[in-house]
Design an enzyme around this catalytic site. Sequence first.
Site, mmCIF file in Angstrom:
data_model
loop_
_atom_site.group_PDB
_atom_site.id
_atom_site.type_symbol
_atom_site.label_atom_id
_atom_site.label_comp_id
_atom_site.label_asym_id
_atom_site.label_seq_id
_atom_site.Cartn_x
_atom_site.Cartn_y
_atom_site.Cartn_z
ATOM 1 N N LYS A 83 -16.831 37.441 94.781
ATOM 2 C CA LYS A 83 -16.579 39.034 95.071
ATOM 3 C C LYS A 83 -16.614 38.907 96.990
ATOM 4 C CE LYS A 83 -16.148 43.204 92.886
ATOM 5 N NZ LYS A 83 -16.724 44.113 92.549
HETATM 6 O O1 G3P Z 1 -16.794 47.381 91.403
HETATM 7 C C1 G3P Z 1 -16.280 48.743 92.389
HETATM 8 C C2 G3P Z 1 -15.985 49.579 91.848
HETATM 9 O O2 G3P Z 1 -14.692 49.444 91.382
HETATM 10 C C3 G3P Z 1 -16.464 50.365 92.440
HETATM 11 O O3 G3P Z 1 -16.911 51.999 91.796
HETATM 12 O O4 G3P Z 1 -17.270 54.159 91.158
HETATM 13 O O5 G3P Z 1 -18.454 52.755 93.250
HETATM 14 O O6 G3P Z 1 -16.243 53.456 93.584
HETATM 15 P P1 G3P Z 1 -17.030 52.950 92.662
#
Ligand code: G3P
Length: 224
Positions: A83
């Site tokens: 990633k």
């Molecule tokens: O894996 C990355 C992503 O899904 C982050 O989510 O909830 O931290 O905006 P969030």
Amino acid sequence: MDLYIDTANLDEIRQAADMGVLDGVTTNPSLVAKENADFHDRLGEICEIVNGPVSAEVVSTDHDGMIAEADELIKIADNIVIKLPSIVEGLKACKTLSDRGVRVNMTLCFQPLQALLVAKAGAFLVSPFVGRVDDISGDGMEIIQQIRQIYDNYGYDTKILAASIRHPLHIVNAALIGADVCTVPFKVIAQMMNHPLTDSGLKKFLADWEKTKSQKSSKQPAMA
Ligand code: G3P
């Protein structure tokens, strides 16, 4: 649509895998930091539970640093996907790794032009962050729609992974648009099979069945 879980927590991953419909896992530095575990060890444990793609994020911000980190991460298991952030150095590293046959997930994507370039660089996945755009009063789902159209216009193979999912309606809309994958926190995965009418309907079916059973047994002739 493939379903990934967005966590580095082993209990959550096991519970989701037990449902029999989990296709992969995404992690990020913030999710790993919650776990108080060695990063590489934890990724190895995750890869033992899930055979599908497991995204492992680098923290370098320059091409060479990203490649050096990726070289270590891909030794963990065959299903590790690297990633990388959607910045210029990440784009270059995406091209280098993709040309070598390493699968890359381009994260922190917030606009369709980032998605266009990472597809040209051979990314396996692109991760538009729906919830974070909604959080600042934007329309995260519109970005998924735009990327879908651009990829379909030109036949790019990069899979659209709807990320930063906050609630079940995000998943419904991503599926309607045709996102290839959704990565979902455990709390939201747990909501996907829930409906109050299912619960009340099942309760009534079971209660009625109990009545049927007692009617049958009261009609049984007494044994001689
Ligand atoms: O894996 C990355 C992503 O899904 C982050 O989510 O909830 O931290 O905006 P969030």
